[in-house]
Design an enzyme around this catalytic site. Structure first.
Site: not given
Ligand code: SAM
Length: 217
Positions: A62
């Site tokens: 993000s």
């Molecule tokens: N906070 C992160 C960073 O600082 O890099 C960015 C997160 S990214 C926008 C969203 C993340 O949510 C992705 O890595 C994706 O794989 C994960 N995600 C999506 N659905 C999920 C779930 N049900 N449980 C865990 N992670 C999930």
């Protein structure tokens, strides 16, 4: 004496965020986290720009202002026990880890195995010990460590997953983007019921899972 890598760019990024009204504790935390350690090596020259970056598997780290805003809304305190859904690169987790201090703990759940490894490796390199990364479906929360003071969801959900509401302490706060093509960031507070405050338009990757957009293997 050589300058620490990224220090000047990080200071500039934090000054920019200060002008956007981000609170001092969050700015100090973001000044301490070396974002260049959390982006893929070929992107490290873009690590301090205020925009999201691809981290592989169609996922993103993000933008700094989004991390700052979500941390601000949660009003993180030293000693908080926090659940994050979506570790991604581990950068947002590292900022939370700074804010809750060694007396606090962050549990973060990531559904993509490769990103579990990537975030763990990045956090290890950056020296964070108050964070545990788990592989799984974060829409189910992590009941074994509940209840949580704060919950941070870093991907967009169709609605708030019921297990996350159950696992939030009374008096606790949750930030979560809701929606599909158009998304809004919400701050939820658990009191007698759940108080929902709509904050702003956002763009996040989808939350995929049992209480997300679709089941995954
Ligand atoms: N906070 C992160 C960073 O600082 O890099 C960015 C997160 S990214 C926008 C969203 C993340 O949510 C992705 O890595 C994706 O794989 C994960 N995600 C999506 N659905 C999920 C779930 N049900 N449980 C865990 N992670 C999930």
């Amino acid at each position: 004496m050589g300058k620490e890598r990224g220090a000047e760019e990080r200071t500039r990024m934090v000054e920019y965020l200060r002008q956007q009204g981000v609170h001092e504790e969050v700015l100090e935390a973001m000044l301490r986290v070396k974002r260049h350690l959390f982006v893929p090596p070929e992107r490290s020259d873009q690590a301090y720009g205020d925009y999201p970056l691809p981290i592989g598997e169609g996922q993103t780290i993000s933008a700094p202002h989004m991390v700052a805003m979500m941390c601000d809304y949660l009003d993180l305190k030293k000693g908080d026990k926090v659940l994050e859904v979506g570790a991604g690169s581990g950068y947002h987790a590292a900022v939370i880890a700074e804010l809750i201090g060694e007396e606090g703990h962050l549990y973060t759940v990531e559904r993509i195995p490769w990103l579990v490894e990537f975030s763990m490796k990045n956090m290890e390199r950056a020296g964070y010990k108050n964070v545990t990364v788990t592989h799984g479906d974060g829409t189910l929360g992590l009941p074994e460590h509940a209840p949580y003071d704060k919950i941070s969801v870093t991907c967009a959900a169709p609605d708030v997953p019921p297990p996350l509401i159950e696992q939030l302490k009374t008096g606790g706060k949750m930030v979560i983007p809701l929606g599909g093509y158009t998304q809004k960031l919400y701050l939820l507070e658990k009191k007698n019921g759940i108080e929902r405050n709509k904050k702003c338009d956002v763009v996040f990757v989808p939350l995929i899972g049992r209480y997300g957009f679709r089941d995954y293997e």
